[in-house]
Scaffold this motif. Structure first.
Motif, PDB file in Angstrom:
ATOM      1  N   LYS A  21      -7.017   1.628  -2.359  1.00 51.31           N
ATOM      2  CA  LYS A  21      -5.920   1.861  -1.398  1.00 51.31           C
ATOM      3  C   LYS A  21      -6.475   1.907   0.043  1.00 51.31           C
ATOM      4  O   LYS A  21      -5.896   1.319   0.956  1.00 51.31           O
ATOM      5  CB  LYS A  21      -5.168   3.151  -1.723  1.00 51.31           C
ATOM      6  CG  LYS A  21      -4.005   3.407  -0.749  1.00 51.31           C
ATOM      7  CD  LYS A  21      -3.177   4.589  -1.183  1.00 51.31           C
ATOM      8  CE  LYS A  21      -2.224   5.038  -0.085  1.00 51.31           C
ATOM      9  NZ  LYS A  21      -0.972   4.321  -0.046  1.00 51.31           N
ATOM     10  N   TRP A  80      10.775  -0.574   7.967  1.00 50.93           N
ATOM     11  CA  TRP A  80      11.925  -0.980   7.136  1.00 50.93           C
ATOM     12  C   TRP A  80      12.968  -1.688   7.993  1.00 50.93           C
ATOM     13  O   TRP A  80      13.550  -2.699   7.590  1.00 50.93           O
ATOM     14  CB  TRP A  80      12.559   0.240   6.463  1.00 50.93           C
ATOM     15  CG  TRP A  80      11.665   0.880   5.437  1.00 50.93           C
ATOM     16  CD1 TRP A  80      10.490   0.372   4.928  1.00 50.93           C
ATOM     17  CD2 TRP A  80      11.865   2.142   4.801  1.00 50.93           C
ATOM     18  NE1 TRP A  80       9.952   1.243   4.035  1.00 50.93           N
ATOM     19  CE2 TRP A  80      10.769   2.341   3.936  1.00 50.93           C
ATOM     20  CE3 TRP A  80      12.835   3.124   4.896  1.00 50.93           C
ATOM     21  CZ2 TRP A  80      10.636   3.481   3.155  1.00 50.93           C
ATOM     22  CZ3 TRP A  80      12.711   4.259   4.117  1.00 50.93           C
ATOM     23  CH2 TRP A  80      11.623   4.439   3.260  1.00 50.93           C
ATOM     24  N   SER A 122       0.820  -1.213   0.000  1.00 52.08           N
ATOM     25  CA  SER A 122       0.000   0.000   0.000  1.00 52.08           C
ATOM     26  C   SER A 122       0.856   1.266   0.000  1.00 52.08           C
ATOM     27  O   SER A 122       0.617   2.205  -0.768  1.00 52.08           O
ATOM     28  CB  SER A 122      -0.928  -0.001   1.212  1.00 52.08           C
ATOM     29  OG  SER A 122      -1.611   1.221   1.274  1.00 52.08           O
ATOM     30  N   ASN A 155       3.919   1.791  -0.952  1.00 50.84           N
ATOM     31  CA  ASN A 155       4.875   2.031  -2.035  1.00 50.84           C
ATOM     32  C   ASN A 155       4.334   1.788  -3.443  1.00 50.84           C
ATOM     33  O   ASN A 155       4.965   2.180  -4.427  1.00 50.84           O
ATOM     34  CB  ASN A 155       6.128   1.181  -1.816  1.00 50.84           C
ATOM     35  CG  ASN A 155       6.815   1.561  -0.517  1.00 50.84           C
ATOM     36  OD1 ASN A 155       7.523   2.554  -0.452  1.00 50.84           O
ATOM     37  ND2 ASN A 155       6.568   0.792   0.536  1.00 50.84           N
ATOM     38  N   HIS A 192      -4.637  -4.039   6.187  1.00 51.88           N
ATOM     39  CA  HIS A 192      -3.350  -3.989   6.908  1.00 51.88           C
ATOM     40  C   HIS A 192      -3.587  -3.772   8.409  1.00 51.88           C
ATOM     41  O   HIS A 192      -3.047  -4.492   9.251  1.00 51.88           O
ATOM     42  CB  HIS A 192      -2.499  -2.847   6.327  1.00 51.88           C
ATOM     43  CG  HIS A 192      -1.244  -2.545   7.082  1.00 51.88           C
ATOM     44  ND1 HIS A 192      -0.186  -3.413   7.155  1.00 51.88           N
ATOM     45  CD2 HIS A 192      -0.873  -1.454   7.809  1.00 51.88           C
ATOM     46  CE1 HIS A 192       0.781  -2.872   7.895  1.00 51.88           C
ATOM     47  NE2 HIS A 192       0.390  -1.688   8.297  1.00 51.88           N
ATOM     48  N   HIS A 198       6.674   5.123  11.961  1.00 49.91           N
ATOM     49  CA  HIS A 198       6.110   3.821  11.597  1.00 49.91           C
ATOM     50  C   HIS A 198       6.783   3.281  10.327  1.00 49.91           C
ATOM     51  O   HIS A 198       7.122   2.101  10.256  1.00 49.91           O
ATOM     52  CB  HIS A 198       4.595   3.957  11.386  1.00 49.91           C
ATOM     53  CG  HIS A 198       3.900   2.643  11.166  1.00 49.91           C
ATOM     54  ND1 HIS A 198       3.777   1.691  12.158  1.00 49.91           N
ATOM     55  CD2 HIS A 198       3.309   2.105  10.076  1.00 49.91           C
ATOM     56  CE1 HIS A 198       3.124   0.642  11.688  1.00 49.91           C
ATOM     57  NE2 HIS A 198       2.832   0.863  10.412  1.00 49.91           N
TER      58      HIS A 198
HETATM   59  C1  HEM Z   1       3.260  -5.680  13.238  1.00 47.89           C
HETATM   60  C2  HEM Z   1       2.574  -4.678  12.870  1.00 47.89           C
HETATM   61  C3  HEM Z   1       2.819  -3.840  11.650  1.00 47.89           C
HETATM   62  C4  HEM Z   1       3.696  -3.977  10.603  1.00 47.89           C
HETATM   63  C5  HEM Z   1       4.719  -5.086  10.365  1.00 47.89           C
HETATM   64  C6  HEM Z   1       3.488  -2.843   9.716  1.00 47.89           C
HETATM   65  C7  HEM Z   1       4.181  -2.611   8.544  1.00 47.89           C
HETATM   66  C8  HEM Z   1       3.958  -1.549   7.694  1.00 47.89           C
HETATM   67  C9  HEM Z   1       4.680  -1.293   6.472  1.00 47.89           C
HETATM   68  C10 HEM Z   1       5.806  -2.152   5.920  1.00 47.89           C
HETATM   69  C11 HEM Z   1       4.176  -0.170   5.935  1.00 47.89           C
HETATM   70  C12 HEM Z   1       4.632   0.517   4.642  1.00 47.89           C
HETATM   71  C13 HEM Z   1       5.746   1.511   4.932  1.00 47.89           C
HETATM   72  C14 HEM Z   1       6.170   2.216   3.680  1.00 47.89           C
HETATM   73  O1  HEM Z   1       5.455   3.143   3.252  1.00 47.89           O
HETATM   74  O2  HEM Z   1       7.209   1.842   3.121  1.00 47.89           O
HETATM   75  C15 HEM Z   1       3.109   0.289   6.791  1.00 47.89           C
HETATM   76  C16 HEM Z   1       2.306   1.393   6.538  1.00 47.89           C
HETATM   77  C17 HEM Z   1       1.193   1.734   7.262  1.00 47.89           C
HETATM   78  N1  HEM Z   1       0.769   1.151   8.433  1.00 47.89           N
HETATM   79 FE1  HEM Z   1       1.634  -0.420   9.346  1.00 47.89          FE
HETATM   80  N2  HEM Z   1       2.490  -2.059  10.242  1.00 47.89           N
HETATM   81  C18 HEM Z   1       2.047  -2.635  11.409  1.00 47.89           C
HETATM   82  C19 HEM Z   1       1.046  -2.187  12.232  1.00 47.89           C
HETATM   83  C20 HEM Z   1       0.144  -1.182  11.909  1.00 47.89           C
HETATM   84  C21 HEM Z   1      -1.018  -0.831  12.689  1.00 47.89           C
HETATM   85  C22 HEM Z   1      -1.450  -1.535  13.970  1.00 47.89           C
HETATM   86  C23 HEM Z   1      -1.627   0.205  12.048  1.00 47.89           C
HETATM   87  C24 HEM Z   1      -2.871   0.971  12.412  1.00 47.89           C
HETATM   88  C25 HEM Z   1      -3.817   0.509  13.172  1.00 47.89           C
HETATM   89  C26 HEM Z   1      -0.836   0.517  10.868  1.00 47.89           C
HETATM   90  C27 HEM Z   1      -1.106   1.521   9.976  1.00 47.89           C
HETATM   91  C28 HEM Z   1      -0.379   1.791   8.844  1.00 47.89           C
HETATM   92  C29 HEM Z   1      -0.720   2.822   7.889  1.00 47.89           C
HETATM   93  C30 HEM Z   1      -1.924   3.754   7.973  1.00 47.89           C
HETATM   94  C31 HEM Z   1       0.260   2.771   6.894  1.00 47.89           C
HETATM   95  C32 HEM Z   1       0.356   3.680   5.652  1.00 47.89           C
HETATM   96  C33 HEM Z   1      -0.072   2.915   4.436  1.00 47.89           C
HETATM   97  C34 HEM Z   1      -0.035   3.768   3.203  1.00 47.89           C
HETATM   98  O3  HEM Z   1       0.420   4.902   3.276  1.00 47.89           O
HETATM   99  O4  HEM Z   1      -0.476   3.278   2.174  1.00 47.89           O
HETATM  100  N3  HEM Z   1       0.233  -0.346  10.811  1.00 47.89           N
HETATM  101  N4  HEM Z   1       2.997  -0.559   7.871  1.00 47.89           N
END
Ligand code: HEM
Length: 185
Positions: free
Chosen positions: A47, A152, A34, A36, A54, A147
């Motif tokens: 999206k 990464w 999402s 990237n 996610h 985050h």
């Molecule tokens: C073990 C838990 C989690 C992992 C491994 C994880 C991993 C990731 C990764 C790899 C990305 C993309 C980063 C990038 O832009 O390169 C991301 C984006 C994001 N994550 Fe997580 N995340 C976790 C938990 C959460 C939780 C609990 C939430 C919210 C409740 C969350 C909300 C988001 C949002 C809103 C994005 C942005 C996506 C976008 O811009 O399209 N994440 N996360």
């Protein structure tokens, strides 16, 4: 940390390990996809649906990691192989500690990111985690990059963790990987 005389982790520790490994890798892949490869301009509501997926998967880590930390403290881990140098043992312990820190920090920063953007933090499409902060662009400016950078770093840690487990099994031919897959007969 305390260690146990058995070469095996308990069945509960093994189930928690593999369950969380699957959830973590799936959540990571969906988040990365999402963040990237999708944009609101081109992909529109798709999206939004992918981010919602996610979140619904990733929030489960918060509950599982609390059980896991409790279990780890009440049920010591097996000793590392005797032929490992103290430096390698130290690196293994540091790697495991960092994995626990990441397992706590990523879902927390994810929830703060969502709330500060004015969105919920849903769990398995069943309920939302009670919102601890209101929409706040200033907090979002901090927790969003946090985050992303943490995710990464998590990717690198997981690749290193898998590589180390495979080296133990196929090159060193010791019991490290087996300790997480089998039980005493
Ligand atoms: C073990 C838990 C989690 C992992 C491994 C994880 C991993 C990731 C990764 C790899 C990305 C993309 C980063 C990038 O832009 O390169 C991301 C984006 C994001 N994550 Fe997580 N995340 C976790 C938990 C959460 C939780 C609990 C939430 C919210 C409740 C969350 C909300 C988001 C949002 C809103 C994005 C942005 C996506 C976008 O811009 O399209 N994440 N996360």
């Amino acid at each position: 940390m305390k260690t146990s005389n058995s070469i095996y982790y308990t069945r509960t520790a093994q189930v928690l390990h593999w369950l969380m490994a699957i959830i973590f890798i799936v959540a990571w892949g969906i988040g990365f996809y999402s963040g990237n490869f999708l944009s609101y301009d081109v992909d529109g509501s798709f999206k939004g649906d992918v981010i919602t997926l996610h979140k619904n998967i990733a929030t489960t880590i918060i509950f599982l990691v609390m059980i896991r930390i409790f279990w780890r403290y009440t049920h010591p881990a097996p000793n590392l192989p005797k032929n490992m140098s103290n430096i390698m043992k130290g690196l293994a312990h540091l790697g495991h500690l960092l994995l626990y820190v990441i397992l706590v920090a990523l879902p927390i920063t994810g929830c703060l990111y969502s709330w500060s953007a004015g969105h919920p933090a849903p769990v398995l499409y069943l309920f939302n985690i009670p919102q601890l902060i209101d929409k706040n662009p200033e907090i979002m400016a901090v927790v969003k990059p946090l985050h992303i950078y943490l995710s990464w770093f998590a990717g690198l840690l997981i690749v290193g963790h898998i590589a180390a487990a495979l080296k133990h099994h196929f090159i060193d031919k010791d019991t490290v990987l087996i300790s997480m897959t089998r039980q005493p007969k």
